[in-house]
Write an enzyme that holds these catalytic residues in place. Structure first.
Site, PDB file in Angstrom:
ATOM      1  CD  GLU A 118      32.766  86.115 -45.704  1.00 57.47           C
ATOM      2  OE1 GLU A 118      32.119  85.451 -46.628  1.00 57.47           O
ATOM      3  OE2 GLU A 118      32.982  86.088 -44.637  1.00 57.47           O
TER       4      GLU A 118
ATOM      5  CG  PHE B  83      34.577  78.140 -33.807  1.00 63.49           C
ATOM      6  CD1 PHE B  83      33.596  77.388 -34.553  1.00 63.49           C
ATOM      7  CD2 PHE B  83      34.396  79.458 -33.578  1.00 63.49           C
ATOM      8  CE1 PHE B  83      32.658  77.892 -35.074  1.00 63.49           C
ATOM      9  CE2 PHE B  83      32.880  79.956 -34.379  1.00 63.49           C
ATOM     10  CZ  PHE B  83      32.173  79.273 -35.100  1.00 63.49           C
ATOM     11  CD  GLN B  84      33.943  81.391 -37.663  1.00 56.85           C
ATOM     12  OE1 GLN B  84      34.348  82.340 -37.058  1.00 56.85           O
ATOM     13  NE2 GLN B  84      32.716  81.345 -38.191  1.00 56.85           N
TER      14      GLN B  84
ATOM     15  CE  LYS C 126      39.320  88.026 -31.165  1.00 58.30           C
ATOM     16  NZ  LYS C 126      38.359  87.518 -30.957  1.00 58.30           N
TER      17      LYS C 126
ATOM     18  CG  MET D 257      29.499  80.644 -73.370  1.00 55.74           C
ATOM     19  SD  MET D 257      29.414  80.966 -75.393  1.00 55.74           S
ATOM     20  CE  MET D 257      29.850  82.721 -75.098  1.00 55.74           C
TER      21      MET D 257
END
Lengths: 171, 585
Positions: free
Chosen positions: B52, B114-115, B164, B482
């Site tokens: 993502e 969940f999630q 959802k 760096m």
């Protein structure tokens, strides 16, 4: 930067916001995320028809930081208006405190006498305790609480400052 | 529009009405209804990323190279948390983005389902605004509002968290035109009084300097055009931040190069000595100012910014103008042209003579090497072999990014995509994916480092899947360069964890992904290898083996002023940095 030389003052800032979920979290998150002080904060819906809340924040900072706070608040999407009541207006401020004091004998009499001098009201009493309700500006409440310390002060609940500009104009 | 649609249908319809052509995303349980709608239409193409974070950077590259809003679609919980880096990146660099996140069903919110993650809570400080949709009837309005907020004013990322059940529920659709926001109204036109004061300062300047930033790019092509006109008309020198590269052509003699920590000698000294500084769309970032107490001590400062909170935040200015760059420049130009008094020609001549003296120092010169490829040389050759073409450059973060900014030269805006404010390693490959999606025929090159590039290497798979011929040009010095440079400067050369050990064979890695791998190890084979890369019809990893211990110069060490910068040809990094300076990043 010049901020070190600038004076640090206490300002009361009022913000009109949409009363929607998370709006207070945005304001508080802004203050904590950018390291600004919150001395007191009050919030409640003030316009039911338009679902608007008024947040009053008392904060202590340099003028530069105060301007930043205003600009940052104004930048939040649900914020309608921000006014620095300390700088932009002549305002009146009030705070309400509930003060629990316990004691017997002379201390108890003295506490009651003081409460009358400060125009505090007794809203609960038992043979060994009082709960006083006091309204006023922050300094007055601080003074009253200071006097109650040696007389058996147990507990304080304060609302934080509510403030409004004097005169006929609305925010 | 009385017909009722499901929430998922409303999402697609709203995106279509907003002119969205591409979505970067990754499916999951909480966004399946939206993915089902994507499957059943052909107007919007979904680009499946591999992580993502990749979706967010791809959307940033897409947005930055087109001026349009980037769109991201991810699932709840880990989908949303993985997007946080890209959201923060977009917030710091003011990139317009709408990120739709799935959320567990309304009745499960708060139950540790969940999630489930508190997405609006987590993303509140890293977005310009965010929404949790509580009713399907609010959905269309919220999506349109989100696009408005993301793309107007100071652009930024906006998250829409959609439970959802809302995606399944039936609701009413409203068109974008019907949506007006009651509080959010950014100021576009600058205050005329302030603009006149600014022109007063400009016409009386003896050592003026334009200091421009990403705001010019964000304001659109017209802003760059007006800037060019104004700079030409005044004859003033101009420098820019990392984010503003391309708004003024680098081939022009008035261009002093980038300023700041790794900016040019002439840009930084001009900044230090200027008497009137004209900041257009930059925000006095600490990479630019160095030590604030010693920043341009004798200058009057003009600051044009669309975000009122940027003005007087880090640096107090004399004239602050809140407004959109193109609008303000238009007014400023008009006022300037109407004035009979113009800047003192003799003073300007003396100022330019001073600048030419600094320029003659040739601060970007480096010692070439016959045996090993200097990273500066690699970028120079890459530029020479691609210049004049239809080319877009993205970068990762580190030394290679600074070399790209110094040695690749930009003539136009929107051609340079880099993570400036947040400094996100792993930005370059997914950003290149996003740019290439928007510009399928153009040459898109990610100038990368071997360390950064491994943070989002999996997006090469996305490029292969969608036949996006991005070129990943790795300056491979086997160090987080760096980090190593700072350890050399500040920590006695103790290179704690900055060596890139156990590197993959990048040529084989490219082949494993179904892409092409090319390696160059010596200067004499570099040009042919670059030409081969450009000619390759498909994604390429170019493993450019460069000198390992090269440092990035010029450099203003932390805690120092612009006129205390280090150059490659004098003492190198052999300086004492104050304790206060060491504490700075």
């Amino acid at each position: 930067m010049m901020s070190e030389e600038q004076p640090i003052n206490t300002h009361t800032i009022a913000a009109l916001v949409d009363n929607e979920a998370g709006v207070l979290a945005r304001v508080i998150g802004l203050f904590s995320g950018r390291g600004y002080n919150i001395d007191s904060l009050t919030v409640a819906e003030v316009n039911e028809d338009e679902h608007m809340s008024r947040i009053t924040i008392v904060t202590t900072a340099t003028p530069q930081v105060i301007n930043q706070i205003k600009a940052q608040l104004q930048r939040l999407v649900p914020v309608h208006r921000v006014v620095d009541l300390t700088v932009e207006t002549d305002s009146v401020e009030r705070e309400l405190a509930l003060v629990k004091v316990t004691g017997k004998g002379n201390d108890r009499v003295e506490a009651l006498r003081m409460s009358e001098a400060f125009r505090a009201r007794v809203i609960d009493a038992t043979p060994e305790s009082f709960v006083f309700e006091i309204t006023g500006n922050t300094a007055k409440i601080d003074a009253f609480i200071g006097l109650m310390v040696p007389l058996g002060l147990q507990e304080v609940s304060r609302t934080g400052v509510a403030a409004i500009a004097r005169g006929p104009e609305r925010m | 529009m009385s017909e009722k649609l499901t929430g998922a249908q409303i999402v697609l319809k709203a995106l279509k009405d907003q002119g969205v052509g591409h979505i970067f995303g990754y499916p999951g349980g909480a966004v399946l209804p939206i993915y089902d709608e994507i499957f059943q239409q052909e107007d919007i193409e979904h680009i499946l990323v591999r992580h993502e974070q990749g979706a967010t950077h791809a959307a940033e590259g897409y947005a930055r190279s087109t001026g349009k809003c980037g769109v991201v679609l991810v699932t709840s919980g880990p989908g949303a948390t993985n997007a946080v880096t890209g959201l923060t990146d977009a917030l710091m660099d003011s990139i317009p983005m709408v990120c739709i996140t799935g959320q567990v069903a309304t009745h499960l919110i708060g139950n540790d389902a969940f999630q489930e993650a508190d997405t609006v809570g987590i993303t509140r400080p890293c977005t310009k605004h965010n929404y949790l949709v509580k009713s399907v009837d609010d959905l269309a309005r919220i999506i349109h509002e989100a696009f408005h907020v993301a793309t107007s004013g100071r652009p930024g990322p906006v998250v829409i968290d959609i439970p959802k059940d809302i995606q399944f529920n039936l609701g009413k659709y409203v068109k974008p035109e019907t949506v007006r926001h009651k509080t959010y109204q950014p100021q576009i036109k600058g205050d005329m009084e302030a603009i006149k004061q600014a022109v007063d300062l400009i016409t009386s300047a003896k050592k003026p300097l334009f200091y421009t930033g990403g705001g010019v790019i964000n304001s659109g092509p017209k802003a760059s055009q007006l800037l060019r006109e104004f700079v030409k008309l005044t004859g003033f020198p101009i420098t820019s931040t990392l984010m503003g590269l391309g708004s003024f052509p680098s081939a022009d003699n008035q261009w002093l190069g980038m300023l700041g920590m790794h900016g040019t000698y002439e840009a930084n000294l001009a900044m230090h000595d200027c008497d009137v500084m004209i900041n257009i769309g930059a925000r006095f970032d600490d990479r630019i100012t160095g030590l604030l107490e010693k920043f341009a001590p004798n200058s009057k400062k003009i600051h044009v910014d669309i975000d009122p909170s940027s003005i007087n935040k880090n640096v107090m200015v004399d004239v602050g103008i809140v407004g959109d760059v193109a609008h303000v420049l238009e007014d400023m130009l008009r006022v300037y042209k109407s004035r009979s008094s113009k800047p003192d020609a003799a003073a300007m001549k003396a100022w330019w003579a001073e600048i030419e003296g600094w320029r003659a120092r040739k601060c970007l010169a480096y010692t070439p090497d016959k045996k090993s490829i200097k990273p500066q040389y690699a970028v120079e050759r890459l530029y020479e072999l691609t210049k004049g073409g239809d080319t877009y450059i993205t970068t990762e973060v580190g030394q290679h990014q600074m070399w790209a900014a110094q040695y690749y030269r930009f003539e136009d805006p929107n051609r340079w995509m880099t993570s400036g404010g947040l400094g996100t390693m792993g930005y370059g490959i997914p950003a290149a994916v996003g740019v290439q999606v928007a510009h399928p025929k153009s040459l898109v090159i990610d100038i990368a480092g071997e360390a950064s590039v491994q943070m989002t290497m999996q997006e090469l798979s996305t490029a292969v899947q969608y036949r996006l011929p991005i070129k990943i040009f790795i300056l491979n010095n086997e160090y987080m360069g760096m980090v190593r440079q700072w350890q050399e400067l500040l920590h006695g050369g103790r290179y704690s964890s900055s060596y890139s050990e156990a590197l993959p064979d990048f040529v084989k890695l490219a082949e494993a992904y179904g892409a092409t791998g090319i390696r160059a190890e010596t200067p004499d084979e570099l040009d042919d290898a670059i030409k081969k890369m450009i000619a390759t019809d498909g994604p390429v990893i170019f493993d450019c083996i460069v000198t390992k211990d090269e440092n990035c110069f010029p450099m203003i060490p932390s805690g120092a002023a612009h006129n205390e910068m280090l150059l490659a040809d004098d003492q190198g990094l052999d300086v004492e940095v104050s304790d206060a300076g060491k504490a700075m990043v």
